[in-house]
Design a protein around this motif. Sequence first.
Motif, mmCIF file in Angstrom:
data_model
loop_
_atom_site.group_PDB
_atom_site.id
_atom_site.type_symbol
_atom_site.label_atom_id
_atom_site.label_comp_id
_atom_site.label_asym_id
_atom_site.label_seq_id
_atom_site.Cartn_x
_atom_site.Cartn_y
_atom_site.Cartn_z
ATOM 1 N N ILE A 52 0.856 -1.189 0.000
ATOM 2 C CA ILE A 52 0.000 0.000 0.000
ATOM 3 C C ILE A 52 0.890 1.236 0.000
ATOM 4 O O ILE A 52 1.922 1.285 0.678
ATOM 5 C CB ILE A 52 -0.979 -0.026 1.209
ATOM 6 C CG1 ILE A 52 -1.996 1.113 1.079
ATOM 7 C CG2 ILE A 52 -0.255 0.024 2.544
ATOM 8 C CD1 ILE A 52 -3.189 0.937 1.998
ATOM 9 N N ASN A 53 0.502 2.205 -0.818
ATOM 10 C CA ASN A 53 1.221 3.481 -0.842
ATOM 11 C C ASN A 53 0.470 4.418 0.101
ATOM 12 O O ASN A 53 -0.673 4.804 -0.176
ATOM 13 C CB ASN A 53 1.242 4.020 -2.277
ATOM 14 C CG ASN A 53 2.057 5.297 -2.391
ATOM 15 O OD1 ASN A 53 2.081 6.115 -1.462
ATOM 16 N ND2 ASN A 53 2.702 5.482 -3.528
ATOM 17 N N LEU A 54 1.104 4.689 1.230
ATOM 18 C CA LEU A 54 0.396 5.452 2.270
ATOM 19 C C LEU A 54 0.113 6.893 1.870
ATOM 20 O O LEU A 54 -0.770 7.525 2.432
ATOM 21 C CB LEU A 54 1.189 5.399 3.585
ATOM 22 C CG LEU A 54 1.234 4.021 4.256
ATOM 23 C CD1 LEU A 54 2.093 4.052 5.516
ATOM 24 C CD2 LEU A 54 -0.170 3.508 4.596
ATOM 25 N N SER A 55 0.854 7.396 0.902
ATOM 26 C CA SER A 55 0.581 8.794 0.525
ATOM 27 C C SER A 55 -0.558 8.920 -0.480
ATOM 28 O O SER A 55 -1.112 9.993 -0.684
ATOM 29 C CB SER A 55 1.859 9.468 0.013
ATOM 30 O OG SER A 55 2.409 8.724 -1.020
ATOM 31 N N THR A 56 -0.917 7.780 -1.145
ATOM 32 C CA THR A 56 -2.032 7.873 -2.109
ATOM 33 C C THR A 56 -3.194 6.960 -1.750
ATOM 34 O O THR A 56 -4.302 7.135 -2.240
ATOM 35 C CB THR A 56 -1.546 7.464 -3.524
ATOM 36 O OG1 THR A 56 -1.050 6.116 -3.442
ATOM 37 C CG2 THR A 56 -0.455 8.379 -4.031
ATOM 38 N N GLY A 57 -2.913 5.927 -0.935
ATOM 39 C CA GLY A 57 -3.950 4.938 -0.630
ATOM 40 C C GLY A 57 -4.073 3.880 -1.701
ATOM 41 O O GLY A 57 -4.966 3.043 -1.675
HETATM 42 C C1 LIG Z 1 3.492 6.588 -3.623
HETATM 43 O O1 LIG Z 1 2.853 7.266 -4.696
HETATM 44 C C2 LIG Z 1 3.463 8.515 -5.012
HETATM 45 C C3 LIG Z 1 2.580 9.200 -6.032
HETATM 46 O O2 LIG Z 1 2.303 8.362 -7.146
HETATM 47 C C4 LIG Z 1 4.862 8.271 -5.486
HETATM 48 O O3 LIG Z 1 5.500 9.479 -5.785
HETATM 49 C C5 LIG Z 1 5.652 7.528 -4.424
HETATM 50 O O4 LIG Z 1 6.944 7.186 -4.885
HETATM 51 C C6 LIG Z 1 4.912 6.251 -4.009
HETATM 52 N N1 LIG Z 1 5.610 5.648 -2.872
HETATM 53 C C7 LIG Z 1 6.027 4.419 -2.858
HETATM 54 C C8 LIG Z 1 6.675 3.949 -1.603
HETATM 55 O O5 LIG Z 1 5.905 3.703 -3.842
#
Ligand SMILES: *[C@@H]1O[C@H](CO)[C@@H](O)[C@H](O)[C@H]1NC(C)=O
Length: 370
Positions: free
Chosen positions: A77-82
């Motif tokens: 899961i990408n915590l910054s985007t969900g």
């Molecule tokens: C999460 O998503 C953001 C936006 O797409 C991206 O920049 C970031 O690298 C991602 N983080 C991970 C850990 O994949």
Amino acid sequence: MGSAVYGRLAMNCYCVVFLFVALHFAHGDVSYTIAEEMKGGFVIGNIAKDLGLGIATLSSRKGRIDTDRDDKRYCDINLSTGDLTVSDRIDRESLCGKKASCVLKEELVLENPLELHRISIHVQDINDNAPEFSEDLISLEIRESADKGARFLLTEARDADIGTNAVQRYNLQNNEHFTINVNTDVSGRKHSELVLLKELDREKEKGLKLVLTAVDGGSPQRSGTAIIHITVLDANDNAPVFSQAVYEASLPENSLLDTVVVTVSATDADTGPNGDITYNFDHVSDEHVSLFSLNHKTGEVKVIGSLDYETESSIELRVRAKDGPGSRTSDFKFVTSYNDNTLPADQTLKKSPSDFVDVFRDSDGSPEVG
Ligand SMILES: *[C@@H]1O[C@H](CO)[C@@H](O)[C@H](O)[C@H]1NC(C)=O
């Protein structure tokens, strides 16, 4: 004392609450469908949105993906985007084999308080495997006596994919002898067999090679090939053939014992025991048997008695060539005329050809094979 009791009560309460929470969030399951073999980072879906969770909640409650299986996590899961993303290779074939349905079960875990959401990821098959034969060369031995319509089972091609991505058809290289027939059994497996359209003849063709192709129904379509090598086995379908229709010999009547009169020779197009020739006299009178010997193997005819021109001026003997374990025979005559060596040589020469003709005509008239 009192505090210990409270402590235990408190623990019991906690457990009740925990169960309540787990049951409550059983309603918050999500399910996704993706194709296998998506690249790392591929977004499966936005789990925050699908569960109605704020992005801030996800990070403050340390959201993470856990798996039912202890070994491997296939998504993250990408915590910054969900976003729920692919983190490891998802190969449907190694996860689920030939199962029609392939579901990965993961969990979204949130802390404070502990909260679990089940995530079901349905993995769909893509046509990433080609049909494959277990052997590149399929060897068959077929007797040339095989009848039209005879069937010969072929080894199956396997395709690790399922449904229409698995083997759908077999194609056989165009040829005059065989066609292919495919049967589908109750489990949906396809078995192919060669069907003989035109009889084989080993004496014309000792073997043949045909390309067999298995094709799947995917897009793009994939295929696998094998070579069918057919060895045509001999059947005793050829009779021995003598090198001459009539063997003629002329002998002086005082010929020595063991004089070679003639050597008959027959050949047979078949091989092995089917082409093994033995020679025998056929319906030869007792008197003649006492005059001539025949070597069963070599066909050599020798004098073993004393010849008397006055009794008989010419003799016709029939030799039979037999091949194999008693199947076919050919009859051939040879004519031996012998002369009284008191006659002038030129007279003998003049006389001999007509003698042969007469003897030949007087023979029993049985048909000649050849
Ligand atoms: C999460 O998503 C953001 C936006 O797409 C991206 O920049 C970031 O690298 C991602 N983080 C991970 C850990 O994949």
